[in-house]
Motif scaffolding. Structure first.
Motif, PDB file in Angstrom:
ATOM      1  N   SER A   1      -6.363  16.352  -1.548  1.00 29.59           N
ATOM      2  CA  SER A   1      -5.793  15.014  -1.471  1.00 29.59           C
ATOM      3  C   SER A   1      -4.797  14.821  -2.596  1.00 29.59           C
ATOM      4  O   SER A   1      -4.596  15.703  -3.435  1.00 29.59           O
ATOM      5  CB  SER A   1      -6.898  13.953  -1.568  1.00 29.59           C
ATOM      6  OG  SER A   1      -7.423  13.916  -2.867  1.00 29.59           O
ATOM      7  N   LYS A   2      -4.208  13.641  -2.625  1.00 28.81           N
ATOM      8  CA  LYS A   2      -3.233  13.325  -3.652  1.00 28.81           C
ATOM      9  C   LYS A   2      -3.875  13.337  -5.036  1.00 28.81           C
ATOM     10  O   LYS A   2      -3.231  13.675  -6.022  1.00 28.81           O
ATOM     11  CB  LYS A   2      -2.643  11.944  -3.354  1.00 28.81           C
ATOM     12  CG  LYS A   2      -1.417  11.608  -4.143  1.00 28.81           C
ATOM     13  CD  LYS A   2      -0.697  10.400  -3.586  1.00 28.81           C
ATOM     14  CE  LYS A   2      -1.495   9.129  -3.757  1.00 28.81           C
ATOM     15  NZ  LYS A   2      -0.748   7.921  -3.403  1.00 28.81           N
ATOM     16  N   SER A   3      -5.164  13.010  -5.127  1.00 27.84           N
ATOM     17  CA  SER A   3      -5.840  12.941  -6.421  1.00 27.84           C
ATOM     18  C   SER A   3      -6.389  14.283  -6.895  1.00 27.84           C
ATOM     19  O   SER A   3      -6.808  14.402  -8.041  1.00 27.84           O
ATOM     20  CB  SER A   3      -6.967  11.913  -6.371  1.00 27.84           C
ATOM     21  OG  SER A   3      -7.940  12.301  -5.433  1.00 27.84           O
TER      22      SER A   3
ATOM     23  N   MET B   1       0.846  -1.177   0.000  1.00 31.14           N
ATOM     24  CA  MET B   1       0.000   0.000   0.000  1.00 31.14           C
ATOM     25  C   MET B   1       0.890   1.239   0.000  1.00 31.14           C
ATOM     26  O   MET B   1       1.851   1.326   0.737  1.00 31.14           O
ATOM     27  CB  MET B   1      -0.912  -0.024   1.219  1.00 31.14           C
ATOM     28  CG  MET B   1      -1.842   1.157   1.287  1.00 31.14           C
ATOM     29  SD  MET B   1      -2.851   1.059   2.756  1.00 31.14           S
ATOM     30  CE  MET B   1      -4.431   1.243   2.012  1.00 31.14           C
ATOM     31  N   GLY B   2       0.541   2.206  -0.823  1.00 26.89           N
ATOM     32  CA  GLY B   2       1.323   3.427  -0.935  1.00 26.89           C
ATOM     33  C   GLY B   2       0.902   4.473   0.073  1.00 26.89           C
ATOM     34  O   GLY B   2      -0.013   4.288   0.877  1.00 26.89           O
ATOM     35  N   TRP B   3       1.567   5.583   0.013  1.00 28.63           N
ATOM     36  CA  TRP B   3       1.282   6.701   0.901  1.00 28.63           C
ATOM     37  C   TRP B   3      -0.017   7.381   0.490  1.00 28.63           C
ATOM     38  O   TRP B   3      -0.347   7.443  -0.672  1.00 28.63           O
ATOM     39  CB  TRP B   3       2.409   7.720   0.852  1.00 28.63           C
ATOM     40  CG  TRP B   3       3.667   7.221   1.494  1.00 28.63           C
ATOM     41  CD1 TRP B   3       4.691   6.574   0.886  1.00 28.63           C
ATOM     42  CD2 TRP B   3       4.000   7.314   2.863  1.00 28.63           C
ATOM     43  NE1 TRP B   3       5.654   6.257   1.795  1.00 28.63           N
ATOM     44  CE2 TRP B   3       5.255   6.704   3.028  1.00 28.63           C
ATOM     45  CE3 TRP B   3       3.362   7.849   3.975  1.00 28.63           C
ATOM     46  CZ2 TRP B   3       5.882   6.626   4.253  1.00 28.63           C
ATOM     47  CZ3 TRP B   3       3.998   7.768   5.196  1.00 28.63           C
ATOM     48  CH2 TRP B   3       5.239   7.156   5.322  1.00 28.63           C
ATOM     49  N   GLN B   4      -0.723   7.904   1.466  1.00 22.68           N
ATOM     50  CA  GLN B   4      -1.961   8.645   1.215  1.00 22.68           C
ATOM     51  C   GLN B   4      -1.855  10.016   1.848  1.00 22.68           C
ATOM     52  O   GLN B   4      -1.177  10.196   2.857  1.00 22.68           O
ATOM     53  CB  GLN B   4      -3.158   7.904   1.801  1.00 22.68           C
ATOM     54  CG  GLN B   4      -3.421   6.578   1.136  1.00 22.68           C
ATOM     55  CD  GLN B   4      -4.629   5.884   1.734  1.00 22.68           C
ATOM     56  OE1 GLN B   4      -5.340   6.437   2.557  1.00 22.68           O
ATOM     57  NE2 GLN B   4      -4.864   4.664   1.323  1.00 22.68           N
ATOM     58  N   PHE B   5      -2.549  10.979   1.221  1.00 24.94           N
ATOM     59  CA  PHE B   5      -2.575  12.327   1.766  1.00 24.94           C
ATOM     60  C   PHE B   5      -3.976  12.879   1.617  1.00 24.94           C
ATOM     61  O   PHE B   5      -4.591  12.767   0.556  1.00 24.94           O
ATOM     62  CB  PHE B   5      -1.588  13.234   1.021  1.00 24.94           C
ATOM     63  CG  PHE B   5      -1.732  14.686   1.401  1.00 24.94           C
ATOM     64  CD1 PHE B   5      -1.234  15.153   2.603  1.00 24.94           C
ATOM     65  CD2 PHE B   5      -2.394  15.569   0.575  1.00 24.94           C
ATOM     66  CE1 PHE B   5      -1.379  16.474   2.968  1.00 24.94           C
ATOM     67  CE2 PHE B   5      -2.544  16.908   0.923  1.00 24.94           C
ATOM     68  CZ  PHE B   5      -2.036  17.354   2.129  1.00 24.94           C
ATOM     69  N   ARG B   6      -4.517  13.431   2.695  1.00 23.82           N
ATOM     70  CA  ARG B   6      -5.830  14.063   2.646  1.00 23.82           C
ATOM     71  C   ARG B   6      -5.885  15.126   3.720  1.00 23.82           C
ATOM     72  O   ARG B   6      -5.510  14.910   4.864  1.00 23.82           O
ATOM     73  CB  ARG B   6      -6.940  13.038   2.877  1.00 23.82           C
ATOM     74  CG  ARG B   6      -8.321  13.611   2.661  1.00 23.82           C
ATOM     75  CD  ARG B   6      -9.393  12.560   2.865  1.00 23.82           C
ATOM     76  NE  ARG B   6      -9.574  12.218   4.260  1.00 23.82           N
ATOM     77  CZ  ARG B   6     -10.260  12.942   5.137  1.00 23.82           C
ATOM     78  NH1 ARG B   6     -10.809  14.061   4.774  1.00 23.82           N
ATOM     79  NH2 ARG B   6     -10.384  12.541   6.377  1.00 23.82           N
ATOM     80  N   LYS B   7      -6.373  16.296   3.340  1.00 19.04           N
ATOM     81  CA  LYS B   7      -6.526  17.401   4.284  1.00 19.04           C
ATOM     82  C   LYS B   7      -7.859  18.063   4.014  1.00 19.04           C
ATOM     83  O   LYS B   7      -8.217  18.343   2.869  1.00 19.04           O
ATOM     84  CB  LYS B   7      -5.380  18.412   4.103  1.00 19.04           C
ATOM     85  CG  LYS B   7      -5.468  19.633   4.966  1.00 19.04           C
ATOM     86  CD  LYS B   7      -5.247  19.310   6.429  1.00 19.04           C
ATOM     87  CE  LYS B   7      -5.279  20.579   7.260  1.00 19.04           C
ATOM     88  NZ  LYS B   7      -5.325  20.317   8.660  1.00 19.04           N
TER      89      LYS B   7
ATOM     90  N   ARG C   1     -13.186  13.377  -9.143  1.00 22.26           N
ATOM     91  CA  ARG C   1     -13.886  12.163  -9.579  1.00 22.26           C
ATOM     92  C   ARG C   1     -15.335  12.424  -9.956  1.00 22.26           C
ATOM     93  O   ARG C   1     -16.065  11.503 -10.299  1.00 22.26           O
ATOM     94  CB  ARG C   1     -13.828  11.104  -8.486  1.00 22.26           C
ATOM     95  CG  ARG C   1     -12.431  10.620  -8.240  1.00 22.26           C
ATOM     96  CD  ARG C   1     -12.403   9.503  -7.224  1.00 22.26           C
ATOM     97  NE  ARG C   1     -11.028   9.196  -6.899  1.00 22.26           N
ATOM     98  CZ  ARG C   1     -10.567   9.037  -5.683  1.00 22.26           C
ATOM     99  NH1 ARG C   1     -11.373   9.131  -4.662  1.00 22.26           N
ATOM    100  NH2 ARG C   1      -9.313   8.768  -5.471  1.00 22.26           N
TER     101      ARG C   1
ATOM    102  N   ASN D   1     -11.427  20.224   0.363  1.00 26.96           N
ATOM    103  CA  ASN D   1     -10.770  18.944   0.558  1.00 26.96           C
ATOM    104  C   ASN D   1      -9.583  18.832  -0.388  1.00 26.96           C
ATOM    105  O   ASN D   1      -9.730  18.997  -1.597  1.00 26.96           O
ATOM    106  CB  ASN D   1     -11.754  17.803   0.299  1.00 26.96           C
ATOM    107  CG  ASN D   1     -12.982  17.931   1.172  1.00 26.96           C
ATOM    108  OD1 ASN D   1     -12.883  17.965   2.387  1.00 26.96           O
ATOM    109  ND2 ASN D   1     -14.144  18.029   0.557  1.00 26.96           N
TER     110      ASN D   1
END
Length: 92
Positions: free
Chosen positions: A20-22, A1-7, A40, A18
Motif C-alpha cells: 500500500s501507499k503506507s 480525500m486523496g488517492w489510495q493504493f492497495r494491492k 503500523r 500486502n
C-alpha cells in the motif's frame, strides 16, 4: 480525500503480501485466525467464521520503539510476528 493504493498478492498456503501507499506487510493464517505484520505494527485477528464476530488486537511499533528507544525494536517485533505466523500455520 486523496488517492489510495492497495494491492494484495496471494503467496499460497494462507500467506499474502500486502502493498500500500503506507508500506509493505505480510499476513498469514487460516480461516478464523490471522496475523499481520506491517508498517503500523503487528495485528492478530480471531473470528468465528460466518457470524461476523471477531476480535482484533494491534501491537503498535511506535509504543515499542518509545519503550525500547532502539532502532531494532521494529525488527524484533517483525520477527516475533513472523514466528507467530509460522506457529499458526504449523499448528493449524
Amino acid at each position: 480525500m486523496g488517492w489510495q493504493f492497495r494491492k494484495s498478492i496471494n503467496l499460497g498456503k494462507g500467506f499474502k503480501l500486502n502493498i500500500s501507499k503506507s508500506g509493505v506487510g505480510l499476513s498469514g493464517g487460516v480461516k478464523g485466525a490471522r496475523v499481520s505484520v506491517g508498517p503500523r505494527g503487528v495485528r492478530r485477528t480471531f473470528s468465528i467464521p460466518g457470524t461476523g464476530i471477531s476480535n482484533t488486537k494491534t501491537y503498535s511499533t511506535k509504543k515499542i520503539k518509545q519503550k525500547a528507544q532502539s532502532g531494532c525494536a521494529t525488527m524484533l517485533l517483525s520477527l516475533i510476528g513472523l514466528i507467530v505466523l509460522l506457529l499458526v500455520f504449523i499448528l493449524l
